[in-house]
Write a protein that holds these residues in place. Structure first.
Motif, PDB file in Angstrom:
ATOM      1  N   VAL A  60      10.470  12.332  49.472  1.00 31.71           N
ATOM      2  CA  VAL A  60      10.859  13.675  49.886  1.00 31.71           C
ATOM      3  C   VAL A  60      11.296  14.474  48.663  1.00 31.71           C
ATOM      4  O   VAL A  60      12.124  14.017  47.870  1.00 31.71           O
ATOM      5  N   TYR A  61      10.726  15.673  48.498  1.00 26.61           N
ATOM      6  CA  TYR A  61      11.129  16.615  47.453  1.00 26.61           C
ATOM      7  C   TYR A  61      11.827  17.788  48.130  1.00 26.61           C
ATOM      8  O   TYR A  61      11.192  18.589  48.826  1.00 26.61           O
ATOM      9  N   ASP A  62      13.149  17.866  47.952  1.00 21.66           N
ATOM     10  CA  ASP A  62      13.942  18.941  48.544  1.00 21.66           C
ATOM     11  C   ASP A  62      14.038  20.077  47.533  1.00 21.66           C
ATOM     12  O   ASP A  62      14.823  20.016  46.578  1.00 21.66           O
ATOM     13  N   LEU A  63      13.247  21.112  47.733  1.00 19.99           N
ATOM     14  CA  LEU A  63      13.141  22.210  46.770  1.00 19.99           C
ATOM     15  C   LEU A  63      14.228  23.251  47.044  1.00 19.99           C
ATOM     16  O   LEU A  63      14.252  23.875  48.112  1.00 19.99           O
TER      17      LEU A  63
ATOM     18  N   SER B 277      -1.783  24.297  44.448  1.00 17.86           N
ATOM     19  CA  SER B 277      -1.350  23.403  45.523  1.00 17.86           C
ATOM     20  C   SER B 277      -2.292  22.225  45.691  1.00 17.86           C
ATOM     21  O   SER B 277      -1.981  21.267  46.398  1.00 17.86           O
ATOM     22  N   CYS B 278      -3.457  22.288  45.058  1.00 14.76           N
ATOM     23  CA  CYS B 278      -4.457  21.210  45.163  1.00 14.76           C
ATOM     24  C   CYS B 278      -4.352  20.209  44.020  1.00 14.76           C
ATOM     25  O   CYS B 278      -5.215  19.333  43.890  1.00 14.76           O
ATOM     26  N   CYS B 279      -3.320  20.335  43.180  1.00 16.62           N
ATOM     27  CA  CYS B 279      -3.220  19.424  42.034  1.00 16.62           C
ATOM     28  C   CYS B 279      -2.822  18.014  42.461  1.00 16.62           C
ATOM     29  O   CYS B 279      -2.877  17.086  41.666  1.00 16.62           O
ATOM     30  N   GLY B 280      -2.381  17.840  43.679  1.00 16.96           N
ATOM     31  CA  GLY B 280      -2.076  16.513  44.226  1.00 16.96           C
ATOM     32  C   GLY B 280      -2.499  16.474  45.679  1.00 16.96           C
ATOM     33  O   GLY B 280      -2.546  17.516  46.351  1.00 16.96           O
ATOM     34  N   GLU B 281      -2.807  15.297  46.197  1.00 10.62           N
ATOM     35  CA  GLU B 281      -3.331  15.194  47.555  1.00 10.62           C
ATOM     36  C   GLU B 281      -2.351  14.488  48.481  1.00 10.62           C
ATOM     37  O   GLU B 281      -1.393  13.867  48.055  1.00 10.62           O
ATOM     38  N   GLU B 282      -2.661  14.615  49.774  1.00 10.85           N
ATOM     39  CA  GLU B 282      -1.896  13.973  50.852  1.00 10.85           C
ATOM     40  C   GLU B 282      -0.411  14.336  50.744  1.00 10.85           C
ATOM     41  O   GLU B 282       0.454  13.485  50.628  1.00 10.85           O
ATOM     42  N   ARG B 283      -0.163  15.640  50.802  1.00  6.15           N
ATOM     43  CA  ARG B 283       1.212  16.133  50.759  1.00  6.15           C
ATOM     44  C   ARG B 283       1.490  17.005  51.977  1.00  6.15           C
ATOM     45  O   ARG B 283       0.599  17.665  52.498  1.00  6.15           O
ATOM     46  N   ILE B 284       2.735  16.992  52.404  1.00  6.71           N
ATOM     47  CA  ILE B 284       3.173  17.765  53.565  1.00  6.71           C
ATOM     48  C   ILE B 284       4.219  18.773  53.109  1.00  6.71           C
ATOM     49  O   ILE B 284       5.199  18.413  52.454  1.00  6.71           O
ATOM     50  N   PHE B 285       3.998  20.041  53.442  1.00  7.19           N
ATOM     51  CA  PHE B 285       4.967  21.094  53.166  1.00  7.19           C
ATOM     52  C   PHE B 285       5.723  21.404  54.461  1.00  7.19           C
ATOM     53  O   PHE B 285       5.107  21.615  55.509  1.00  7.19           O
ATOM     54  N   ILE B 286       7.054  21.433  54.379  1.00  8.35           N
ATOM     55  CA  ILE B 286       7.881  21.739  55.546  1.00  8.35           C
ATOM     56  C   ILE B 286       8.873  22.837  55.181  1.00  8.35           C
ATOM     57  O   ILE B 286       9.648  22.696  54.230  1.00  8.35           O
TER      58      ILE B 286
ATOM     59  N   LEU C 271       7.255  22.634  38.813  1.00  5.70           N
ATOM     60  CA  LEU C 271       7.844  21.670  39.751  1.00  5.70           C
ATOM     61  C   LEU C 271       6.789  21.111  40.688  1.00  5.70           C
ATOM     62  O   LEU C 271       6.804  19.917  41.015  1.00  5.70           O
ATOM     63  N   LEU C 272       5.871  21.944  41.116  1.00  5.02           N
ATOM     64  CA  LEU C 272       4.809  21.483  42.002  1.00  5.02           C
ATOM     65  C   LEU C 272       3.936  20.439  41.318  1.00  5.02           C
ATOM     66  O   LEU C 272       3.571  19.419  41.916  1.00  5.02           O
ATOM     67  N   ILE C 273       3.608  20.660  40.059  1.00  8.81           N
ATOM     68  CA  ILE C 273       2.755  19.733  39.321  1.00  8.81           C
ATOM     69  C   ILE C 273       3.425  18.368  39.192  1.00  8.81           C
ATOM     70  O   ILE C 273       2.763  17.327  39.179  1.00  8.81           O
ATOM     71  N   GLN C 274       4.762  18.356  39.137  1.00 11.36           N
ATOM     72  CA  GLN C 274       5.493  17.103  38.953  1.00 11.36           C
ATOM     73  C   GLN C 274       5.631  16.290  40.230  1.00 11.36           C
ATOM     74  O   GLN C 274       6.025  15.129  40.185  1.00 11.36           O
ATOM     75  N   THR C 275       5.323  16.877  41.382  1.00 11.50           N
ATOM     76  CA  THR C 275       5.418  16.125  42.626  1.00 11.50           C
ATOM     77  C   THR C 275       4.261  15.137  42.729  1.00 11.50           C
ATOM     78  O   THR C 275       3.191  15.359  42.168  1.00 11.50           O
ATOM     79  N   SER C 276       4.489  14.071  43.451  1.00  8.59           N
ATOM     80  CA  SER C 276       3.483  13.012  43.567  1.00  8.59           C
ATOM     81  C   SER C 276       2.711  13.148  44.872  1.00  8.59           C
ATOM     82  O   SER C 276       3.122  13.866  45.803  1.00  8.59           O
ATOM     83  N   ALA C 277       1.597  12.447  44.950  1.00  2.00           N
ATOM     84  CA  ALA C 277       0.857  12.361  46.211  1.00  2.00           C
ATOM     85  C   ALA C 277       1.685  11.568  47.221  1.00  2.00           C
ATOM     86  O   ALA C 277       2.643  10.888  46.863  1.00  2.00           O
ATOM     87  N   LYS C 278       1.331  11.691  48.492  1.00  3.78           N
ATOM     88  CA  LYS C 278       2.064  11.031  49.567  1.00  3.78           C
ATOM     89  C   LYS C 278       3.534  11.429  49.519  1.00  3.78           C
ATOM     90  O   LYS C 278       4.426  10.583  49.385  1.00  3.78           O
TER      91      LYS C 278
END
Length: 488
Positions: A261-264, A335-344, A278-285
């Motif tokens: 979980v990434y709490d932005l 937003s496509c720099c990593g896959e299988e991500r959920i934005f909430i 910050l988005l680029i640093q997030t991981s897949a899944k």
């Protein structure tokens, strides 16, 4: 001739008796050894194919990821491992379960779509190493996959892809997951161990099933998304009054998917470039969360750019993070720099959010979390009090349906926790919260508006809002009950 036949029969009998005395594992080992010897002596008649997966690849310059995945996969074949005479056991740091692996130079059988295969873990000493300290590990490790040549099309590459997928699922479920929060341009991590699950959440009827079905479709949709030229991501908007379980639902989604979980925190983002970093640093899944999107920062709207440019320095500083930058964060090229991500995104007031953030592709599913319903209460009573039925349930259902007082699940949970050893007392206190006033509402006269992506009872929310405006008599408990103040 009779003597020769007699000796042959005696030899066959002795061999049959010997087979019954040899343990099955040893007999299998001997059979495999004889088979390998036969194949080496008569290679021209060999009907088997072998694929070797070395521990290191590319001239020992890098580790072979497939070797590690095979090791994890073989260790998951518990039913087959139970027949092995020797195993290796280990436990990763922070892992709850013990893992097993094959012992050196031993084999294990597996099947895939009805095809029989076997894995052999080989460990051999490298030649010309001696006592040279610069050569590192002197052992050469590999897995060897063995199957019939006629099954080549069934095994390659489908079986190896299956091994990789199962290994990734096992590692994700057994590894420690993390909760990240942004400290300006970087992420800080902490172990994520929130216990919330869909089984513990008190949601309206069918809501948990709809959300889980959507998550399952997303998780299995890699080929679908790629085939249709879409980024493999999903967006959810959680909205409703405070105390209705938005944060708990986020934790349940992360636990269900086994995602980090990434709490932005947008107040710590200086500008659009930092948001992109910050988005680029997030991981897949992973689940990327922005809570209280409507009040965390004042985003400059694209239509208000000219007006904002005429204001003072404070407005210029606040406009460094723009709505356009946030839109690109959620649905732009980056937003496509990593896959299988959920934005909430979460909010208490859906109407305050710019419509550009709410369209499908950014927020694909809108989930209304409103005041406690009787269905949700029954789930809470089962979780907190351990009861599935009670004589007061009928009276409570009528009060919750007709009362103008609205109570959040968090407030009811506090009552149940305080009286967890006294179900009668707990239900009496809940009834007292709803008995303040009963006002029958004509549901047919309430206008409805269908919102396709919304999950939740939109019409019930309108009823709840109208009832909360009705006058009522008597005393209420202000620390437990609250009236709705927003339009859903």
């Amino acid at each position: 001739m009779e003597v020769l036949m007699s000796k042959l029969f005696h030899l066959m009998g002795a061999f049959a008796l010997l087979q019954t005395l040899i343990p099955p594992a040893l007999r299998q080992y001997i059979d495999r050894g004889l088979s390998m010897l036969w194949e080496r002596l008569f290679r021209c008649g060999n009907s088997y194919m072998e694929i070797q997966v070395d521990e290191k690849a590319a001239g020992n310059h890098g580790l072979n990821e497939l070797y590690r995945q095979v090791g994890v996969y073989v260790g998951s074949l518990r039913s087959v491992l139970n027949t092995q005479a020797r195993l290796k056991a280990y436990r990763w740091v922070d892992a709850a379960a013990i893992s097993f692996s094959l012992h050196d130079n031993e084999s294990i059988d597996d099947s895939f779509d009805g095809v029989h295969v076997s894995w052999t873990h080989s460990v051999t000493e490298k030649e010309n190493v001696g006592n040279n300290p610069y050569c590192g590990d002197s052992a050469q490790r590999s897995f060897t996959l063995r199957f019939l040549k006629r099954d080549r099309e069934s095994i390659l590459p489908a079986y190896l892809d299956h091994v990789s997928k199962v290994s990734a699922d096992i590692e994700r479920k057994s590894s420690q997951r993390f909760l990240y929060t942004n400290d300006y341009a970087n992420w800080e991590e902490a172990p994520f161990s929130h216990p919330s699950t869909f089984d513990s959440l008190a949601l309206d009827s069918g809501m948990a099933e709809r959300i889980k079905a959507d998550l399952d479709t997303f998780s299995n949709g890699k080929a679908f998304y790629h085939r249709n030229g879409r980024a493999w991501k999903r967006g959810y908007l959680l909205y409703g009054p405070p105390g209705t379980g938005k944060s708990s639902l986020i934790a349940a989604i992360a636990n269900y998917m086994q995602f980090d979980v990434y709490d932005l925190e947008l107040t710590k983002v200086s500008d659009n470039a930092e948001l992109k970093s910050l988005l680029i640093q997030t991981s897949a899944k992973s689940v990327i969360v922005v809570e209280d999107i409507d009040c965390s920062v004042k985003l400059s709207n694209r239509d208000e750019a000219d007006e904002d440019s005429k204001e003072g320095t404070d407005s210029q500083q606040s406009s460094k993070l723009t709505l356009s930058g946030l839109l690109n964060f959620v649905d732009g090229l980056w937003s496509c720099c990593g896959e299988e991500r959920i934005f909430i995104f979460t909010t208490n007031f859906k109407e305050r959010i710019d419509p550009a953030l709410l369209r499908p592709g950014r927020m694909d599913m809108h989930i209304l979390l409103s005041y406690c319903t009787f269905h949700a209460f029954k789930k809470m009573a089962n979780n907190y009090l351990g009861i599935q039925d009670h004589p007061k349930f009928l009276e409570l259902q009528e009060s919750m349906t007709k009362s103008s007082v609205q109570v959040t699940p968090a407030a009811i949970a506090e009552i149940l926790i305080r009286n967890q050893d006294s179900p009668d007392v707990a239900l009496s206190e809940v009834l007292a919260a709803f008995r303040t006033h009963v006002d029958i509402v004509d549901d047919e006269n309430i206008p409805t508006k269908h919102v396709d992506p919304t999950v939740g009872d939109e019409r019930a929310s309108k009823v709840s809002h109208r009832k909360s405006k009705a006058p009522y008599l008597g005393r209420i408990m202000p620390f437990l009950c609250r009236k709705s103040k927003h339009e859903d």
